[in-house]
Scaffold this active site. Structure first.
Site, PDB file in Angstrom:
ATOM      1  N   GLY A   1       0.819  -1.208   0.000  1.00  0.00           N
ATOM      2  CA  GLY A   1       0.000   0.000   0.000  1.00  0.00           C
ATOM      3  C   GLY A   1       0.850   1.255   0.000  1.00  0.00           C
TER       4      GLY A   1
ATOM      5  N   SER B   1      -0.354   5.278  -1.279  1.00  0.00           N
ATOM      6  CA  SER B   1      -1.332   6.189  -0.664  1.00  0.00           C
ATOM      7  C   SER B   1      -1.088   6.327   0.834  1.00  0.00           C
ATOM      8  CB  SER B   1      -2.733   5.598  -0.912  1.00  0.00           C
ATOM      9  OG  SER B   1      -3.726   6.308  -0.220  1.00  0.00           O
ATOM     10  N   GLY B   2      -1.550   7.444   1.394  1.00  0.00           N
ATOM     11  CA  GLY B   2      -1.613   7.611   2.841  1.00  0.00           C
ATOM     12  C   GLY B   2      -0.315   7.304   3.571  1.00  0.00           C
TER      13      GLY B   2
ATOM     14  N   GLY C   1       1.489   4.545   3.850  1.00  0.00           N
ATOM     15  CA  GLY C   1       2.504   3.802   3.107  1.00  0.00           C
ATOM     16  C   GLY C   1       3.295   4.721   2.196  1.00  0.00           C
TER      17      GLY C   1
ATOM     18  N   ASP D   1      -2.000  -7.641  -5.228  1.00  0.00           N
ATOM     19  CA  ASP D   1      -3.360  -7.508  -4.711  1.00  0.00           C
ATOM     20  C   ASP D   1      -3.490  -8.476  -3.541  1.00  0.00           C
ATOM     21  OD1 ASP D   1      -6.018  -7.492  -4.090  1.00  0.00           O
ATOM     22  OD2 ASP D   1      -6.724  -7.663  -6.158  1.00  0.00           O
ATOM     23  N   LEU D   2      -3.582  -7.905  -2.352  1.00  0.00           N
ATOM     24  CA  LEU D   2      -3.630  -8.739  -1.135  1.00  0.00           C
ATOM     25  C   LEU D   2      -4.961  -9.459  -0.972  1.00  0.00           C
ATOM     26  CD1 LEU D   2      -1.833  -6.168   1.138  1.00  0.00           C
ATOM     27  CD2 LEU D   2      -1.003  -8.498   0.744  1.00  0.00           C
TER      28      LEU D   2
ATOM     29  N   THR E   1      -7.943  -9.264   3.411  1.00  0.00           N
ATOM     30  CA  THR E   1      -6.896  -8.355   2.916  1.00  0.00           C
ATOM     31  C   THR E   1      -5.908  -8.003   4.027  1.00  0.00           C
ATOM     32  OG1 THR E   1      -8.509  -7.353   1.418  1.00  0.00           O
ATOM     33  CG2 THR E   1      -6.490  -6.106   1.829  1.00  0.00           C
TER      34      THR E   1
ATOM     35  N   SER F   1      -4.301  -1.041  14.404  1.00  0.00           N
ATOM     36  CA  SER F   1      -5.125   0.154  14.628  1.00  0.00           C
ATOM     37  C   SER F   1      -5.549   0.175  16.084  1.00  0.00           C
ATOM     38  CB  SER F   1      -6.373   0.075  13.739  1.00  0.00           C
ATOM     39  OG  SER F   1      -7.345   0.995  14.191  1.00  0.00           O
TER      40      SER F   1
ATOM     41  N   TYR G   1     -22.846  -9.562   9.703  1.00  0.00           N
ATOM     42  CA  TYR G   1     -21.691  -8.730   9.352  1.00  0.00           C
ATOM     43  C   TYR G   1     -21.841  -7.347   9.946  1.00  0.00           C
ATOM     44  CZ  TYR G   1     -18.493  -5.934   6.456  1.00  0.00           C
ATOM     45  OH  TYR G   1     -17.507  -5.082   6.017  1.00  0.00           O
TER      46      TYR G   1
END
Ligand code: NAP
Length: 304
Positions: A23, A26-27, A29, A75-76, A124, A153, A173
């Protein structure tokens, strides 16, 4: 000994080190890739969209024209992509100094699944990185003093156990609980991996971090309040949010299993320090169960 106001100025010279960041376009990463480029590392930017990856690499080059950047597709949410990535990585590199398991998705409104049918956030954020790390373990093992750093997090505290009887959220969910589980899994994985590395006398450690609340693209599913208002009013910059993972990935003399995050405003803001994860993340039985399930689901068996 914890230092105060740790910044990128504390990162040692990393010339010649291979650092893989998931990643990285973006952000957090991206800012990690920027900071580590400034320290001379060879950065492998593992991204799911090559155009975005190349744009990010071009932006880093505007600041560090000599940055050593290799943008590679990963792609994880697809085990086949992870295997292809691993093959391509092995064909190019003989060592891996730091693996930064950073990429992630958050609070997907309706249950979605990965290519192999796992709930998207668990699949992911945890299973993807579990498989990636297992496939790169041979390189990690043969690189002295290597490190695996995984981004968790503060929201891992929103759940007090892995939902072992329905790990993929098929019965019901809840977007935030599913995210929290994936982030608790990141920590259970880190601590168990570190125990296994030590038990097998491997010269590598596993560490973890959380960024607090940082303004990135992550909040795109969070609704107006979080995505816009809270981001503008409460969040720290993505650059600040990248400091904990940078510290966990680069500080010399760590022993393994350290967890860094900001300490101000209920750990939402500030410079990175050692912080505590919840009791559930230290549950060794849960960690072993999660490990066994992760090996079974991904088909990736760790060879320590
Ligand atoms: N920002 C915060 O406040 C915060 C708080 C706690 C934890 N975190 C954690 O920090 C990490 C980085 O997030 P961020 O805030 O920097 O968000 P971001 O700006 O959305 O970056 C997430 C990165 O992960 C990539 N990604 C998503 N799914 C992927 C997949 N299937 N395969 C490969 N890459 C994938 C994204 O790629 P695309 O650009 O192609 O979508 C992007 O590069 C995540 O693990 C997140 O859980 C962030």
């Amino acid at each position: 000994m914890a230092q105060t106001n740790w910044t990128t100025a504390n990162i040692p010279d990393l010339s010649g080190k291979n650092i893989l960041i998931t990643g990285a376009n973006s952000g957090l990463g991206f800012h990690a890739a920027m900071a580590l480029s400034g320290k001379g590392a060879n950065i492998i930017m593992a991204v799911r969209n090559l155009d975005k990856g190349n744009e990010a690499a071009a932006l880093i080059k505007t600041r560090y024209p000599n940055a050593k950047l290799d943008v590679m597709p990963l792609d994880l949410s697809d085990l086949d992509s992870i295997k292809h990535f691993s093959e391509a990585f092995h064909a190019k590199y003989n060592s891996l100094d730091v693996l930064m398991n950073n990429a992630g998705v958050m609070a997907i409104p309706k249950r979605e699944t990965t290519r192999q049918g796992f709930e998207m956030q668990f699949g992911t954020n945890h299973l993807g990185h579990f498989a990636l790390t297992g496939l790169l373990l041979d390189l990690i093992k043969k690189t002295p003093g290597s490190r695996i750093t995984t981004q968790s997090s503060g929201l891992h505290k929103a759940i007090d156990t892995i939902r072992f009887d329905d790990i993929n959220w098929t019965r019901s969910y809840t977007k935030w609980k599913a995210y929290a589980q994936s982030k608790l899994a990141n920590l259970l994985f880190t601590y168990e991996l570190d125990r296994q590395l030590k038990a097998h006398h491997i010269d590598a450690i596993a560490t973890a971090s959380h960024p607090g609340f940082a303004e990135t693209n992550l909040q795109r599913h969070s609704g107006f309040l979080v995505a816009y208002l809270a981001n503008k009013l409460l969040a720290q910059t993505a650059e600040m949010g990248s400091l904990p993972i940078l510290r966990a990935a680069t500080e010399n003399n760590l022993k393994g299993s350290e967890y860094f995050g900001p300490t101000k405003m209920s750990e939402m803001r500030g410079y990175p320090e050692l912080v505590q994860s919840n009791n559930a993340s230290h549950d060794m039985e849960a960690a072993k169960n999660l490990w066994d399930i992760s090996e079974k689901l991904t088909g990736i068996h760790y060879e320590f």
